[in-house]
Design a protein around this motif. Sequence first.
Motif, PDB file in Angstrom:
ATOM      1  N   GLU A 139       5.390   4.123  -4.320  1.00 46.79           N
ATOM      2  CA  GLU A 139       6.451   3.383  -3.615  1.00 46.79           C
ATOM      3  C   GLU A 139       6.438   3.735  -2.127  1.00 46.79           C
ATOM      4  O   GLU A 139       6.648   2.878  -1.277  1.00 46.79           O
ATOM      5  N   LEU A 140       6.181   5.002  -1.827  1.00 41.24           N
ATOM      6  CA  LEU A 140       6.144   5.452  -0.434  1.00 41.24           C
ATOM      7  C   LEU A 140       5.050   4.725   0.341  1.00 41.24           C
ATOM      8  O   LEU A 140       5.266   4.300   1.483  1.00 41.24           O
ATOM      9  N   THR A 141       3.887   4.539  -0.280  1.00 33.46           N
ATOM     10  CA  THR A 141       2.754   3.916   0.434  1.00 33.46           C
ATOM     11  C   THR A 141       3.034   2.470   0.839  1.00 33.46           C
ATOM     12  O   THR A 141       2.420   1.955   1.771  1.00 33.46           O
ATOM     13  N   LYS A 142       3.988   1.816   0.167  1.00 35.53           N
ATOM     14  CA  LYS A 142       4.292   0.413   0.481  1.00 35.53           C
ATOM     15  C   LYS A 142       4.891   0.240   1.878  1.00 35.53           C
ATOM     16  O   LYS A 142       5.036  -0.874   2.364  1.00 35.53           O
ATOM     17  N   ASN A 143       5.261   1.339   2.504  1.00 34.42           N
ATOM     18  CA  ASN A 143       5.853   1.290   3.843  1.00 34.42           C
ATOM     19  C   ASN A 143       4.809   1.404   4.949  1.00 34.42           C
ATOM     20  O   ASN A 143       5.151   1.525   6.121  1.00 34.42           O
ATOM     21  N   TYR A 144       3.512   1.370   4.562  1.00 32.28           N
ATOM     22  CA  TYR A 144       2.424   1.525   5.526  1.00 32.28           C
ATOM     23  C   TYR A 144       1.572   0.258   5.564  1.00 32.28           C
ATOM     24  O   TYR A 144       0.741   0.040   4.687  1.00 32.28           O
ATOM     25  N   PRO A 145       1.770  -0.608   6.581  1.00 29.64           N
ATOM     26  CA  PRO A 145       0.940  -1.812   6.690  1.00 29.64           C
ATOM     27  C   PRO A 145      -0.545  -1.471   6.757  1.00 29.64           C
ATOM     28  O   PRO A 145      -1.378  -2.175   6.219  1.00 29.64           O
ATOM     29  N   ARG A 146      -0.887  -0.371   7.451  1.00 25.20           N
ATOM     30  CA  ARG A 146      -2.255   0.128   7.483  1.00 25.20           C
ATOM     31  C   ARG A 146      -2.239   1.564   6.970  1.00 25.20           C
ATOM     32  O   ARG A 146      -1.540   2.414   7.520  1.00 25.20           O
ATOM     33  N   GLY A 147      -2.991   1.803   5.879  1.00 27.34           N
ATOM     34  CA  GLY A 147      -3.034   3.135   5.280  1.00 27.34           C
ATOM     35  C   GLY A 147      -2.448   3.198   3.880  1.00 27.34           C
ATOM     36  O   GLY A 147      -2.477   4.249   3.240  1.00 27.34           O
ATOM     37  N   GLU A 148      -1.941   2.076   3.371  1.00 30.67           N
ATOM     38  CA  GLU A 148      -1.291   2.079   2.043  1.00 30.67           C
ATOM     39  C   GLU A 148      -2.221   2.631   0.960  1.00 30.67           C
ATOM     40  O   GLU A 148      -1.856   3.538   0.210  1.00 30.67           O
ATOM     41  N   LYS A 149      -3.426   2.113   0.891  1.00 31.84           N
ATOM     42  CA  LYS A 149      -4.380   2.515  -0.159  1.00 31.84           C
ATOM     43  C   LYS A 149      -4.843   3.956   0.065  1.00 31.84           C
ATOM     44  O   LYS A 149      -4.892   4.761  -0.864  1.00 31.84           O
ATOM     45  N   LEU A 160      -3.448   6.493   1.618  1.00 27.01           N
ATOM     46  CA  LEU A 160      -2.462   7.583   1.565  1.00 27.01           C
ATOM     47  C   LEU A 160      -1.970   7.902   0.159  1.00 27.01           C
ATOM     48  O   LEU A 160      -1.274   8.905  -0.035  1.00 27.01           O
ATOM     49  N   LEU A 161      -2.327   7.078  -0.811  1.00 30.24           N
ATOM     50  CA  LEU A 161      -1.826   7.316  -2.171  1.00 30.24           C
ATOM     51  C   LEU A 161      -2.244   8.697  -2.697  1.00 30.24           C
ATOM     52  O   LEU A 161      -1.409   9.469  -3.178  1.00 30.24           O
ATOM     53  N   GLY A 162      -3.516   9.034  -2.586  1.00 28.89           N
ATOM     54  CA  GLY A 162      -4.004  10.344  -3.037  1.00 28.89           C
ATOM     55  C   GLY A 162      -3.361  11.491  -2.266  1.00 28.89           C
ATOM     56  O   GLY A 162      -2.813  12.429  -2.860  1.00 28.89           O
ATOM     57  N   PRO A 163      -3.390  11.438  -0.918  1.00 35.06           N
ATOM     58  CA  PRO A 163      -2.758  12.493  -0.135  1.00 35.06           C
ATOM     59  C   PRO A 163      -1.275  12.706  -0.467  1.00 35.06           C
ATOM     60  O   PRO A 163      -0.810  13.844  -0.520  1.00 35.06           O
ATOM     61  N   PHE A 164      -0.543  11.613  -0.723  1.00 34.11           N
ATOM     62  CA  PHE A 164       0.883  11.777  -1.034  1.00 34.11           C
ATOM     63  C   PHE A 164       1.100  12.460  -2.391  1.00 34.11           C
ATOM     64  O   PHE A 164       2.153  13.033  -2.642  1.00 34.11           O
ATOM     65  N   HIS A 165       0.102  12.403  -3.257  1.00 33.48           N
ATOM     66  CA  HIS A 165       0.203  13.169  -4.514  1.00 33.48           C
ATOM     67  C   HIS A 165       0.040  14.668  -4.246  1.00 33.48           C
ATOM     68  O   HIS A 165       0.425  15.490  -5.072  1.00 33.48           O
ATOM     69  N   GLN A 166      -0.539  15.007  -3.094  1.00 40.01           N
ATOM     70  CA  GLN A 166      -0.760  16.419  -2.738  1.00 40.01           C
ATOM     71  C   GLN A 166       0.379  17.002  -1.900  1.00 40.01           C
ATOM     72  O   GLN A 166       0.768  18.144  -2.068  1.00 40.01           O
ATOM     73  N   PHE A 167       0.874  16.200  -0.948  1.00 37.89           N
ATOM     74  CA  PHE A 167       1.958  16.676  -0.081  1.00 37.89           C
ATOM     75  C   PHE A 167       2.869  15.495   0.216  1.00 37.89           C
ATOM     76  O   PHE A 167       2.485  14.555   0.895  1.00 37.89           O
ATOM     77  N   MET A 168       4.100  15.595  -0.301  1.00 38.35           N
ATOM     78  CA  MET A 168       4.998  14.442  -0.378  1.00 38.35           C
ATOM     79  C   MET A 168       6.300  14.733   0.381  1.00 38.35           C
ATOM     80  O   MET A 168       6.475  15.807   0.949  1.00 38.35           O
ATOM     81  N   THR A 169       7.208  13.801   0.358  1.00 37.32           N
ATOM     82  CA  THR A 169       8.486  13.969   1.068  1.00 37.32           C
ATOM     83  C   THR A 169       9.249  15.204   0.588  1.00 37.32           C
ATOM     84  O   THR A 169       9.840  15.923   1.399  1.00 37.32           O
ATOM     85  N   GLY A 170       9.230  15.455  -0.703  1.00 39.58           N
ATOM     86  CA  GLY A 170       9.914  16.645  -1.233  1.00 39.58           C
ATOM     87  C   GLY A 170       9.299  17.924  -0.699  1.00 39.58           C
ATOM     88  O   GLY A 170      10.007  18.905  -0.410  1.00 39.58           O
ATOM     89  N   ASP A 171       7.973  17.927  -0.524  1.00 43.18           N
ATOM     90  CA  ASP A 171       7.282  19.092   0.045  1.00 43.18           C
ATOM     91  C   ASP A 171       7.668  19.290   1.516  1.00 43.18           C
ATOM     92  O   ASP A 171       7.844  20.413   1.979  1.00 43.18           O
ATOM     93  N   THR A 172       7.803  18.163   2.229  1.00 44.94           N
ATOM     94  CA  THR A 172       8.233  18.230   3.632  1.00 44.94           C
ATOM     95  C   THR A 172       9.620  18.854   3.733  1.00 44.94           C
ATOM     96  O   THR A 172       9.857  19.751   4.548  1.00 44.94           O
TER      97      THR A 172
END
Length: 405
Positions: A63-73, A75-87
């Motif tokens: 769902e987070l990646t849907k906010n990226y017009p460029r980078g959606e595909k 960033l999916l893997g990276p967000f599984h590694q370090f996400m908003t909760g981690d921030t």
Amino acid sequence: MIEKDVIIVGGGAAGFFAAINIAEHDPKLKVAILERGKEGLSKVKVSGGGRCNVTHAEFIPSELTKNYPRGEKELLGPFHQFMTGDTMAWFETRGVALKIEEDGRIFPETDSSQTIIDCFLREAHKNNVTILYNHTLKAIDKDQDDTWLLETNQGYFKSKQVVIATGSSPKMWTLIKSLGHNIIPAVPSLFTFNINDARIRDIPGVVVPDVTVTVLGTNLHSEGPLLITHWGMSAPAILKLSAFGALELAKRQYKFLIEVNFIKKPFEDCINTLKALKQTLARKTVLKQAQFSLPKRLWQQMVLASGLTAEIRWADVSRQHIEGLATQLTQARFQVEGKSTFKEEFVTAGGVDLREVNFKTFESKLHDRLYFAGEVLNVDAITGGFNFQNAWTGAYLAAQAILKR
């Protein structure tokens, strides 16, 4: 020649985050930030109107990646590694209390970007990160030992590992291009629409909570709140369009036609509702009482724009008038004549070609031990803390990759 284990070019959000995460986990490493300005973190300072919109309360990577017009595909893997909760955990374990606002944006409880800046400077100092201001990179190359050589306006540096986190910097993109990387040309991504139209000229400050906006002649459309400003239109409904339509709208030189549905109802439904109002409010003046939960000032402008007079009562409204009013409410067309930067936040689409980056590590596919983080990449997002989340995630994964070496 100054030698470091890791050099980070760019003292912004991604640069500081990478430096701190490296130095904290391996105190033996000599880490330096080269920042061209007399101080760093300038974008952090102005973000969120000076409050610093750290990230967004979306905790599902897809769902987070849907906010990226460029980078959606990508960033999916990276967000599984370090996400908003981690921030959030990262900042809170370092003494920065955060809060989630109703719209999902996350800010420090102090409502001051200085809190984030102070945190970064404190952590960098504590972990012996060298911060060198007024250092502009002029050239970057490798020697025979596969060590990076960096020429700045203040002297020469060498390092085995380099992270480039310079944001939207045309000069840096030119240097990166000299290393063989492809750079996607930059165009503005987050901007408001300049519209000179009598219907909205005298009602700046009016907010419509939920509208649909379509760019005519394209498949671009968005939904959300709309703000009428002194120069045109802004708020999420417009900003989403500007981000997802960045390339298309640049092609049109920021001159195009939009259609706004102020009530998010089909034309025919609106007609039926207006007919019913003609019966139930027969003796009332159309102008005085706003319908469809619209702000009164906007309702009055739409009524007058549809050819109705200020004194006309519902009983005297003709079918032609009803159709005209329904058109203004559901299919109002506005000519956009240009763009303005959204507040102080200048975001661009463009940067290092994503096909040339390994998104498990944010390392260049062309050069070993060269990493990219943040907006130097061709990644951008809509407003709401998403651009920062890309910076934190990329910087963190680059730091992890460097530490593993």
